[in-house]
Design a protein around this motif. Structure first.
Motif, PDB file in Angstrom:
ATOM      1  N   THR A 113       0.831  -1.206   0.000  1.00  0.00           N
ATOM      2  CA  THR A 113       0.000   0.000   0.000  1.00  0.00           C
ATOM      3  C   THR A 113       0.864   1.254   0.000  1.00  0.00           C
ATOM      4  N   VAL A 114       1.985   1.218   0.714  1.00  0.00           N
ATOM      5  CA  VAL A 114       2.930   2.343   0.699  1.00  0.00           C
ATOM      6  C   VAL A 114       3.479   2.537  -0.716  1.00  0.00           C
ATOM      7  N   LEU A 115       3.837   1.447  -1.384  1.00  0.00           N
ATOM      8  CA  LEU A 115       4.383   1.547  -2.738  1.00  0.00           C
ATOM      9  C   LEU A 115       3.332   2.051  -3.726  1.00  0.00           C
ATOM     10  N   ILE A 116       2.090   1.611  -3.573  1.00  0.00           N
ATOM     11  CA  ILE A 116       1.024   2.093  -4.449  1.00  0.00           C
ATOM     12  C   ILE A 116       0.790   3.585  -4.236  1.00  0.00           C
ATOM     13  N   THR A 117       0.865   4.011  -2.983  1.00  0.00           N
ATOM     14  CA  THR A 117       0.715   5.435  -2.686  1.00  0.00           C
ATOM     15  C   THR A 117       1.768   6.245  -3.431  1.00  0.00           C
ATOM     16  N   TYR A 118       3.003   5.750  -3.429  1.00  0.00           N
ATOM     17  CA  TYR A 118       4.069   6.431  -4.165  1.00  0.00           C
ATOM     18  C   TYR A 118       3.742   6.477  -5.663  1.00  0.00           C
ATOM     19  N   LEU A 119       3.340   5.347  -6.238  1.00  0.00           N
ATOM     20  CA  LEU A 119       3.094   5.283  -7.678  1.00  0.00           C
ATOM     21  C   LEU A 119       1.973   6.230  -8.101  1.00  0.00           C
ATOM     22  N   VAL A 120       0.893   6.236  -7.331  1.00  0.00           N
ATOM     23  CA  VAL A 120      -0.234   7.104  -7.676  1.00  0.00           C
ATOM     24  C   VAL A 120       0.171   8.568  -7.556  1.00  0.00           C
ATOM     25  N   ALA A 121       0.832   8.923  -6.456  1.00  0.00           N
ATOM     26  CA  ALA A 121       1.238  10.315  -6.266  1.00  0.00           C
ATOM     27  C   ALA A 121       2.282  10.737  -7.292  1.00  0.00           C
ATOM     28  N   ARG A 122       3.177   9.829  -7.662  1.00  0.00           N
ATOM     29  CA  ARG A 122       4.205  10.167  -8.659  1.00  0.00           C
ATOM     30  C   ARG A 122       3.571  10.391 -10.032  1.00  0.00           C
ATOM     31  N   THR A 123       2.514   9.637 -10.324  1.00  0.00           N
ATOM     32  CA  THR A 123       1.816   9.806 -11.600  1.00  0.00           C
ATOM     33  C   THR A 123       1.060  11.131 -11.654  1.00  0.00           C
ATOM     34  N   LEU A 124       0.460  11.518 -10.532  1.00  0.00           N
ATOM     35  CA  LEU A 124      -0.377  12.713 -10.509  1.00  0.00           C
ATOM     36  C   LEU A 124       0.413  13.992 -10.226  1.00  0.00           C
ATOM     37  N   TYR A 125       1.486  13.876  -9.435  1.00  0.00           N
ATOM     38  CA  TYR A 125       2.217  15.063  -8.997  1.00  0.00           C
ATOM     39  C   TYR A 125       3.695  14.911  -9.351  1.00  0.00           C
ATOM     40  N   GLU A 126       4.578  15.367  -8.457  1.00  0.00           N
ATOM     41  CA  GLU A 126       6.001  15.281  -8.748  1.00  0.00           C
ATOM     42  C   GLU A 126       6.652  14.313  -7.755  1.00  0.00           C
ATOM     43  N   ARG A 127       7.944  14.098  -7.965  1.00  0.00           N
ATOM     44  CA  ARG A 127       8.665  13.098  -7.186  1.00  0.00           C
ATOM     45  C   ARG A 127       8.632  13.392  -5.686  1.00  0.00           C
ATOM     46  N   ARG A 128       8.841  14.638  -5.302  1.00  0.00           N
ATOM     47  CA  ARG A 128       8.897  14.983  -3.880  1.00  0.00           C
ATOM     48  C   ARG A 128       7.570  14.667  -3.193  1.00  0.00           C
ATOM     49  N   ILE A 136      -8.376   7.217 -10.130  1.00  0.00           N
ATOM     50  CA  ILE A 136      -8.095   8.650 -10.214  1.00  0.00           C
ATOM     51  C   ILE A 136      -6.995   8.928 -11.229  1.00  0.00           C
ATOM     52  N   VAL A 137      -6.038   8.007 -11.363  1.00  0.00           N
ATOM     53  CA  VAL A 137      -5.002   8.172 -12.388  1.00  0.00           C
ATOM     54  C   VAL A 137      -5.639   8.170 -13.774  1.00  0.00           C
ATOM     55  N   ALA A 138      -6.527   7.208 -14.027  1.00  0.00           N
ATOM     56  CA  ALA A 138      -7.186   7.139 -15.332  1.00  0.00           C
ATOM     57  C   ALA A 138      -8.085   8.348 -15.557  1.00  0.00           C
ATOM     58  N   ALA A 139      -8.791   8.783 -14.507  1.00  0.00           N
ATOM     59  CA  ALA A 139      -9.712   9.912 -14.647  1.00  0.00           C
ATOM     60  C   ALA A 139      -8.978  11.216 -14.936  1.00  0.00           C
ATOM     61  N   GLN A 140      -7.768  11.359 -14.414  1.00  0.00           N
ATOM     62  CA  GLN A 140      -7.020  12.598 -14.606  1.00  0.00           C
ATOM     63  C   GLN A 140      -6.345  12.673 -15.973  1.00  0.00           C
ATOM     64  N   ARG A 141      -6.407  11.624 -16.737  1.00  0.00           N
ATOM     65  CA  ARG A 141      -5.795  11.638 -18.070  1.00  0.00           C
ATOM     66  C   ARG A 141      -6.769  12.146 -19.123  1.00  0.00           C
ATOM     67  N   GLU A 142      -7.599  13.062 -18.738  1.00  0.00           N
ATOM     68  CA  GLU A 142      -8.621  13.588 -19.638  1.00  0.00           C
ATOM     69  C   GLU A 142      -7.966  14.311 -20.813  1.00  0.00           C
ATOM     70  N   GLY A 143      -8.490  14.012 -21.998  1.00  0.00           N
ATOM     71  CA  GLY A 143      -7.967  14.660 -23.193  1.00  0.00           C
ATOM     72  C   GLY A 143      -6.718  14.009 -23.747  1.00  0.00           C
TER      73      GLY A 143
END
Length: 248
Positions: free
Chosen positions: A106-121, A161-168
Motif C-alpha cells: 500500500t505504501v508503494l502504491i501510494t508512491y506510484l499514484v502520487a508520482r503519476t499525478l504530482y512530482e517526485r517529492r 483517479i489516475v485514469a480519470a485525470q488523463r482527460e484529453g
C-alpha cells in the motif's frame, strides 16, 4: 536529512530506484521481528486457524473455525494466509506475513499514484508519511482483513483517479480494468464493502465534479465482466456445497 530532502526534490531519479529504496527502508518496520510475539486472541488466532484447517482438510472453498463452518468473511485472506503457511511453515511469521506485505505494498502504491499525478517529492513524502504512521504499521503487523482490504481499495481507487485525470489524452485502458479487478478482490476480502466503497466514492466524484462523461471511458462493459469473473465464482461454488451459506 538534507541528503534525503535533496534526493526527494531531484526530479531525474528513476521510479524503480525509488520503489526499491522504499521497499528496503519501509520493509524494516513492517517485517522486522514479525514472528517474535505469539498470536493475539481472538482475531489473530481465528485468521491463522481457518487457513490452517483449509490446508489440513484440503478444502479451500468452505472455511471452518474449529471445524465448524465459518462464513463471516469471504476467503481471499484465508487463501493468501494458507499459501504463506504452506511456504513458510506453521508459525507466527508465516501467519502475519500477508498482512504485513499488504501494508508495505500500500505504501508503494501510494508512491506510484502520487508520482503519476504530482512530482517526485510529493510522491516520496506521501509514501514516507504513510509508511511511518504508527497505527498503519501496527495494523499491518497483525492478522486482520482490514489491511488486505486497504490494499485492494487503495489500488482500485488509485488507478481510477489516475485514469480519470488523463482527460484529453489517449491512455491505456489498463487502469480502468485494474480498478474493476481490485474492487472484485475487495469483495472477496470483506464482502459488499468492496462494492459500496468504490461505487459510492466514484459516484460522488462524478456528481460533485460533474464528470459524468467519464462513464463513457471507463470500459464499464469489459470492466464489469472482469469484476464478475473474479468476484462471483467462489460464491457460486460455495453455495451448493453449503445450503446454509445463502441464508447466512
Amino acid at each position: 536529512m538534507r541528503d534525503l530532502k535533496g534526493y526527494a526534490r531531484s526530479g531525474s531519479g528513476g521510479w524503480l530506484r525509488d520503489l526499491l529504496l522504499l521497499l528496503v527502508v519501509m520493509g524494516i518496520p513492517f517485517l522486522q521481528y514479525l514472528g517474535k510475539l505469539p498470536l493475539i486472541d481472538p482475531d489473530e488466532g481465528r485468521y491463522a486457524e481457518i487457513p490452517r484447517e483449509m490446508l489440513e482438510r484440503g478444502d479451500l472453498i468452505t472455511p471452518t473455525l474449529n471445524y465448524v463452518h465459518y462464513f463471516e468473511k469471504p476467503p481471499l485472506l484465508y487463501w493468501i494466509n494458507a499459501l504463506s503457511l504452506k511456504l513458510f511453515g506453521m508459525n507466527e511469521f508465516a501467519a502475519r506475513l500477508p498482512s504485513a506485505l499488504c501494508g508495505l505494498l500500500t505504501v508503494l502504491i501510494t508512491y506510484l499514484v502520487a508520482r503519476t499525478l504530482y512530482e517526485r517529492r510529493t510522491a516520496f513524502l506521501a509514501a514516507v508519511i504513510l509508511g511511518t504512521s504508527t497505527g498503519f504499521v501496527l495494523q499491518s503487523r497483525i492478522i486482520l482483513t482490514d489491511m488486505l482490504l486497504t490494499f485492494c481499495l487503495t489500488a482500485a481507487l488509485g488507478t481510477f483517479i489516475v485514469a480519470a485525470q488523463r482527460e484529453g489524452r489517449r491512455g491505456s485502458p489498463l487502469p480502468w480494468y485494474v480498478f474493476f479487478l481490485f474492487s472484485a478482490l475487495a469483495v472477496l476480502t470483506k464482502g459488499l464493502i468492496g462494492i459500496v466503497f468504490p461505487a459510492g466514492i466514484v459516484f460522488f466524484y462524478l456528481l460533485l465534479g460533474n464528470r459524468w462523461h467519464l462513464l463513457a471511458r471507463m470500459r464499464v462493459g469489459g470492466g464489469m465482466g472482469l469484476f464478475l469473473a473474479v468476484a462471483v465464482p467462489w460464491f457460486v461454488v460455495v453455495s451448493p456445497r453449503n445450503p446454509e451459506f445463502v441464508r447466512f
